[in-house]
Design a protein around this motif. Sequence first.
Motif, short mmCIF file in Angstrom:
data_model
loop_
_atom_site.label_atom_id
_atom_site.label_comp_id
_atom_site.label_asym_id
_atom_site.label_seq_id
_atom_site.Cartn_x
_atom_site.Cartn_y
_atom_site.Cartn_z
N TRP A 117 9.21 -5.12 -0.72
CA TRP A 117 8.88 -6.26 -1.72
C TRP A 117 10.02 -7.44 -1.34
O TRP A 117 9.53 -8.58 -1.29
CB TRP A 117 9.03 -5.79 -2.99
N TRP A 118 11.27 -6.93 -1.11
CA TRP A 118 12.29 -8.04 -0.91
C TRP A 118 12.10 -8.46 0.50
O TRP A 118 12.26 -9.70 0.75
CB TRP A 118 13.56 -7.44 -1.09
N GLN A 119 11.69 -7.64 1.56
CA GLN A 119 11.50 -8.20 2.91
C GLN A 119 10.64 -9.34 3.00
O GLN A 119 10.63 -10.12 3.70
CB GLN A 119 11.20 -6.99 3.54
N LEU A 120 9.59 -9.28 1.95
CA LEU A 120 8.65 -10.61 2.03
C LEU A 120 9.15 -11.95 1.75
O LEU A 120 8.32 -12.46 2.31
CB LEU A 120 7.33 -10.23 1.15
N VAL A 121 10.26 -11.92 1.36
CA VAL A 121 10.75 -13.04 1.24
C VAL A 121 11.97 -13.32 1.62
O VAL A 121 12.82 -14.64 1.68
CB VAL A 121 11.11 -13.46 -0.47
N MET A 122 12.68 -12.17 2.46
CA MET A 122 13.92 -12.50 3.21
C MET A 122 13.69 -12.62 4.75
O MET A 122 12.81 -11.89 5.31
CB MET A 122 14.81 -11.32 2.87
N SER A 123 14.59 -13.35 5.23
CA SER A 123 14.45 -13.46 7.08
C SER A 123 15.22 -12.44 7.41
O SER A 123 15.24 -12.34 8.71
CB SER A 123 14.67 -14.91 7.32
N TYR A 124 16.10 -11.74 6.90
CA TYR A 124 17.09 -10.82 7.26
C TYR A 124 16.43 -9.54 7.06
O TYR A 124 15.54 -9.26 6.23
CB TYR A 124 18.41 -11.00 6.85
N ARG A 125 16.99 -8.30 7.77
CA ARG A 125 16.30 -7.09 7.74
C ARG A 125 16.66 -6.43 6.21
O ARG A 125 17.91 -5.93 5.89
CB ARG A 125 16.82 -6.27 8.78
N GLU A 126 15.75 -6.21 5.58
CA GLU A 126 16.08 -5.43 3.99
C GLU A 126 15.46 -3.79 4.46
O GLU A 126 16.11 -3.14 3.79
CB GLU A 126 15.40 -5.97 3.16
N VAL A 127 14.55 -3.63 5.16
CA VAL A 127 13.86 -2.59 5.65
C VAL A 127 13.13 -2.55 6.86
O VAL A 127 12.54 -3.47 7.30
CB VAL A 127 13.04 -1.89 4.27
N SER A 128 13.20 -1.43 7.47
CA SER A 128 12.35 -1.07 8.63
C SER A 128 11.11 -0.46 8.57
O SER A 128 11.16 0.41 7.67
CB SER A 128 13.66 -0.55 9.78
N MET A 129 10.34 -0.47 9.72
CA MET A 129 9.13 0.17 9.68
C MET A 129 9.44 1.68 9.91
O MET A 129 8.86 2.54 8.82
CB MET A 129 8.20 -0.28 10.70
N ASP A 130 10.37 2.10 10.45
CA ASP A 130 10.97 3.54 10.56
C ASP A 130 11.28 3.97 9.28
O ASP A 130 10.86 5.08 8.86
CB ASP A 130 12.10 3.80 11.49
N GLU A 131 12.04 3.37 8.53
CA GLU A 131 12.41 3.68 6.96
C GLU A 131 11.17 3.84 6.18
O GLU A 131 11.07 4.82 5.36
CB GLU A 131 13.39 2.64 6.32
N LEU A 132 10.25 3.01 6.04
CA LEU A 132 9.05 2.93 5.43
C LEU A 132 8.23 4.39 6.03
O LEU A 132 7.79 4.83 5.06
CB LEU A 132 8.32 1.67 5.61
N SER A 133 8.00 4.53 7.21
CA SER A 133 7.38 5.70 7.59
C SER A 133 8.09 6.95 6.99
O SER A 133 7.29 7.88 6.87
CB SER A 133 7.30 5.72 9.07
N LEU A 134 9.14 6.93 6.88
CA LEU A 134 9.99 8.24 6.51
C LEU A 134 10.08 8.39 4.85
O LEU A 134 9.92 9.74 4.48
CB LEU A 134 11.34 8.12 6.95
N ASN A 135 9.72 7.33 4.25
CA ASN A 135 9.95 7.35 2.67
C ASN A 135 8.87 6.99 2.01
O ASN A 135 8.96 7.27 0.62
CB ASN A 135 11.10 6.54 2.32
N VAL A 136 7.62 6.66 2.58
CA VAL A 136 6.47 6.06 1.82
C VAL A 136 5.36 7.23 2.26
O VAL A 136 5.08 7.52 3.29
CB VAL A 136 6.17 4.70 2.00
N GLY A 137 4.70 7.65 1.28
CA GLY A 137 3.50 8.50 1.42
C GLY A 137 2.65 7.90 2.16
O GLY A 137 2.10 6.39 2.54
N LYS A 138 1.54 8.63 3.02
CA LYS A 138 0.77 8.36 3.91
C LYS A 138 -0.08 7.04 3.33
O LYS A 138 -0.65 6.11 4.26
CB LYS A 138 -0.20 9.59 4.28
N ALA A 139 -0.79 7.22 2.18
CA ALA A 139 -2.03 6.36 1.69
C ALA A 139 -1.22 5.17 1.34
O ALA A 139 -1.84 4.04 1.89
CB ALA A 139 -2.58 6.90 0.34
N LYS A 140 -0.11 5.13 1.03
CA LYS A 140 0.52 3.51 0.70
C LYS A 140 1.07 2.99 1.96
O LYS A 140 0.96 1.82 2.25
CB LYS A 140 1.69 4.10 -0.47
#
Length: 111
Positions: free
Chosen positions: A43-66
């Motif tokens: 959510w924060w990454q959508l307004v920030m130009s620096y790295r708040e979260v990576s795709m790898d982190e999302l893949s490890l921590n967010v369920g498949k559907a989301k």
Amino acid sequence: MTLTDLSNGFRDDEQQRRVQRVIHDRLADDRDPQECRFLMRFWWQLVMSYREVSMDELSLNVGKAKLIVIESLICAIRSSHVDIDDWITTTQQVFPAIQDRGFRAAQDADG
């Protein structure tokens, strides 16, 4: 895949806020604190130009559907403003609004 370019992909601030509202209200469920934390970092990454979260982190921590929904949002942001509007509409239809249990518990404790 870097996510630092996402803040530049919106038509305007209102479209960006609408996307953030969908993530907050429909995807970030506090019943799963780990997933919620990473969705809010996105959510924060959508307004920030620096790295708040990576795709790898999302893949490890967010369920498949989301995760699929987040990936489709990233594609929409990099594609067109119309695709972003379509993502908002579709996601609102698929995911019901989440009840904020933490807020409710805090209010019940005060009452």
